[in-house]
Design a protein around this motif. Structure first.
Motif, PDB file in Angstrom:
ATOM      1  N   ILE A  65      45.113  42.469  43.355  1.00  0.00           N
ATOM      2  CA  ILE A  65      45.139  41.141  42.750  1.00  0.00           C
ATOM      3  C   ILE A  65      46.345  41.047  41.820  1.00  0.00           C
ATOM      4  N   PRO A  66      47.229  40.089  42.055  1.00  0.00           N
ATOM      5  CA  PRO A  66      48.418  39.974  41.203  1.00  0.00           C
ATOM      6  C   PRO A  66      48.062  39.416  39.824  1.00  0.00           C
ATOM      7  N   MET A  67      48.892  39.730  38.853  1.00  0.00           N
ATOM      8  CA  MET A  67      48.705  39.171  37.509  1.00  0.00           C
ATOM      9  C   MET A  67      48.907  37.666  37.559  1.00  0.00           C
ATOM     10  N   PRO A  68      48.091  36.930  36.807  1.00  0.00           N
ATOM     11  CA  PRO A  68      48.317  35.472  36.755  1.00  0.00           C
ATOM     12  C   PRO A  68      49.680  35.182  36.128  1.00  0.00           C
ATOM     13  N   ASP A  69      50.374  34.221  36.684  1.00  0.00           N
ATOM     14  CA  ASP A  69      51.684  33.840  36.143  1.00  0.00           C
ATOM     15  C   ASP A  69      51.501  32.806  35.057  1.00  0.00           C
ATOM     16  N   ASP A  70      52.175  33.033  33.918  1.00  0.00           N
ATOM     17  CA  ASP A  70      52.181  32.016  32.881  1.00  0.00           C
ATOM     18  C   ASP A  70      52.992  30.815  33.345  1.00  0.00           C
ATOM     19  N   GLU A  71      54.098  31.132  33.985  1.00  0.00           N
ATOM     20  CA  GLU A  71      54.950  30.094  34.548  1.00  0.00           C
ATOM     21  C   GLU A  71      55.615  30.664  35.782  1.00  0.00           C
ATOM     22  N   PRO A  72      55.989  29.825  36.719  1.00  0.00           N
ATOM     23  CA  PRO A  72      56.609  30.349  37.940  1.00  0.00           C
ATOM     24  C   PRO A  72      57.913  31.068  37.626  1.00  0.00           C
ATOM     25  N   ASN A 100      39.833  40.982  23.561  1.00  0.00           N
ATOM     26  CA  ASN A 100      39.809  39.809  22.684  1.00  0.00           C
ATOM     27  C   ASN A 100      39.330  38.591  23.459  1.00  0.00           C
ATOM     28  N   LEU A 101      38.033  38.373  23.409  1.00  0.00           N
ATOM     29  CA  LEU A 101      37.447  37.245  24.146  1.00  0.00           C
ATOM     30  C   LEU A 101      37.423  35.964  23.319  1.00  0.00           C
ATOM     31  N   ASN A 102      37.973  36.016  22.109  1.00  0.00           N
ATOM     32  CA  ASN A 102      38.088  34.803  21.302  1.00  0.00           C
ATOM     33  C   ASN A 102      39.349  34.024  21.640  1.00  0.00           C
ATOM     34  N   ASN A 103      40.229  34.635  22.418  1.00  0.00           N
ATOM     35  CA  ASN A 103      41.482  34.009  22.810  1.00  0.00           C
ATOM     36  C   ASN A 103      41.255  33.174  24.075  1.00  0.00           C
ATOM     37  N   LYS A 104      41.520  31.869  23.975  1.00  0.00           N
ATOM     38  CA  LYS A 104      41.288  30.972  25.125  1.00  0.00           C
ATOM     39  C   LYS A 104      42.155  31.346  26.322  1.00  0.00           C
ATOM     40  N   GLY A 105      43.366  31.845  26.066  1.00  0.00           N
ATOM     41  CA  GLY A 105      44.246  32.263  27.151  1.00  0.00           C
ATOM     42  C   GLY A 105      43.658  33.443  27.915  1.00  0.00           C
ATOM     43  N   ASN A 106      43.030  34.375  27.179  1.00  0.00           N
ATOM     44  CA  ASN A 106      42.400  35.529  27.837  1.00  0.00           C
ATOM     45  C   ASN A 106      41.244  35.069  28.721  1.00  0.00           C
ATOM     46  N   ILE A 107      40.443  34.138  28.220  1.00  0.00           N
ATOM     47  CA  ILE A 107      39.317  33.613  29.006  1.00  0.00           C
ATOM     48  C   ILE A 107      39.843  32.919  30.266  1.00  0.00           C
ATOM     49  N   ALA A 108      40.906  32.126  30.118  1.00  0.00           N
ATOM     50  CA  ALA A 108      41.483  31.425  31.271  1.00  0.00           C
ATOM     51  C   ALA A 108      41.991  32.425  32.313  1.00  0.00           C
ATOM     52  N   ASP A 109      42.659  33.499  31.843  1.00  0.00           N
ATOM     53  CA  ASP A 109      43.161  34.507  32.784  1.00  0.00           C
ATOM     54  C   ASP A 109      42.010  35.254  33.447  1.00  0.00           C
ATOM     55  N   LEU A 110      40.935  35.546  32.704  1.00  0.00           N
ATOM     56  CA  LEU A 110      39.770  36.203  33.305  1.00  0.00           C
ATOM     57  C   LEU A 110      39.146  35.322  34.385  1.00  0.00           C
ATOM     58  N   LYS A 111      39.093  34.016  34.136  1.00  0.00           N
ATOM     59  CA  LYS A 111      38.558  33.092  35.147  1.00  0.00           C
ATOM     60  C   LYS A 111      39.451  33.091  36.384  1.00  0.00           C
ATOM     61  N   GLU A 112      40.760  33.171  36.160  1.00  0.00           N
ATOM     62  CA  GLU A 112      41.687  33.201  37.298  1.00  0.00           C
ATOM     63  C   GLU A 112      41.496  34.495  38.105  1.00  0.00           C
ATOM     64  N   TYR A 113      41.354  35.623  37.405  1.00  0.00           N
ATOM     65  CA  TYR A 113      41.068  36.888  38.107  1.00  0.00           C
ATOM     66  C   TYR A 113      39.757  36.783  38.885  1.00  0.00           C
ATOM     67  N   ARG A 114      38.722  36.201  38.269  1.00  0.00           N
ATOM     68  CA  ARG A 114      37.424  36.039  38.956  1.00  0.00           C
ATOM     69  C   ARG A 114      37.613  35.270  40.257  1.00  0.00           C
ATOM     70  N   ASP A 115      38.342  34.166  40.177  1.00  0.00           N
ATOM     71  CA  ASP A 115      38.558  33.332  41.369  1.00  0.00           C
ATOM     72  C   ASP A 115      39.369  34.073  42.430  1.00  0.00           C
ATOM     73  N   LEU A 116      40.399  34.803  42.006  1.00  0.00           N
ATOM     74  CA  LEU A 116      41.228  35.561  42.953  1.00  0.00           C
ATOM     75  C   LEU A 116      40.429  36.688  43.602  1.00  0.00           C
ATOM     76  N   LEU A 117      39.602  37.377  42.807  1.00  0.00           N
ATOM     77  CA  LEU A 117      38.766  38.451  43.360  1.00  0.00           C
ATOM     78  C   LEU A 117      37.736  37.892  44.335  1.00  0.00           C
ATOM     79  N   ASN A 118      37.155  36.744  43.998  1.00  0.00           N
ATOM     80  CA  ASN A 118      36.172  36.115  44.893  1.00  0.00           C
ATOM     81  C   ASN A 118      36.793  35.723  46.214  1.00  0.00           C
ATOM     82  N   SER A 119      38.048  35.280  46.185  1.00  0.00           N
ATOM     83  CA  SER A 119      38.669  34.774  47.408  1.00  0.00           C
ATOM     84  C   SER A 119      39.427  35.862  48.174  1.00  0.00           C
ATOM     85  N   TYR A 120      39.480  37.086  47.643  1.00  0.00           N
ATOM     86  CA  TYR A 120      40.248  38.157  48.300  1.00  0.00           C
ATOM     87  C   TYR A 120      39.615  38.548  49.622  1.00  0.00           C
TER      88      TYR A 120
END
Length: 120
Positions: A65-72, A100-120
């Motif tokens: 699973i690739p790292m989520p990109d902040d920007e292309p 650090n689960l208080n960071n909204k960016g970390n939560i967003a990236d975890l959700k992206e990993y979840r979605d990528l892992l689900n669709s792999y």
């Protein structure tokens, strides 16, 4: 995660990844143990991401699973040269996000990993 044992385990996982890369022998057990802390803390997103992560590693013997990109970014020679490090770096990143689960960016990236892992 708030649990001191969970934080120590995250640090251990990250250190082992630096030393040995994706060594499925201990890595999967450590991720499963980390998942028990997430279950105790009742953090469903982390529980799910950890389960999907160790199932993915068991199936592929790697972390595809690739790292989520902040920007292309544009593809260049440096990115291609670092492809061999990508699975380890991506796995280190997803594990480190859980510190650090208080960071909204970390939560967003975890959700992206979840979605990528689900669709792999």
């Amino acid at each position: 995660m708030e649990n001191k044992k969970a934080i120590k385990l995250i640090d251990k996982i990250l250190k082992n990844l630096d030393k040995t890369g994706i060594n499925t022998d201990t890595l999967i057990d450590d991720i499963k143990e980390l998942r028990t802390y997430a279950l105790e803390a009742q953090i469903p997103l982390v529980v799910k991401v950890l389960r999907l992560t160790y199932e993915h590693i068991e199936a592929t013997e790697s972390f595809m699973i690739p790292m989520p990109d902040d920007e292309p970014i544009e593809e260049d020679a440096e990115v291609v040269a670092n492809d061999e490090l990508a699975p380890v770096e991506s796995l280190k990143y997803v594990i480190a996000l859980m510190k650090n689960l208080n960071n909204k960016g970390n939560i967003a990236d975890l959700k992206e990993y979840r979605d990528l892992l689900n669709s792999y």
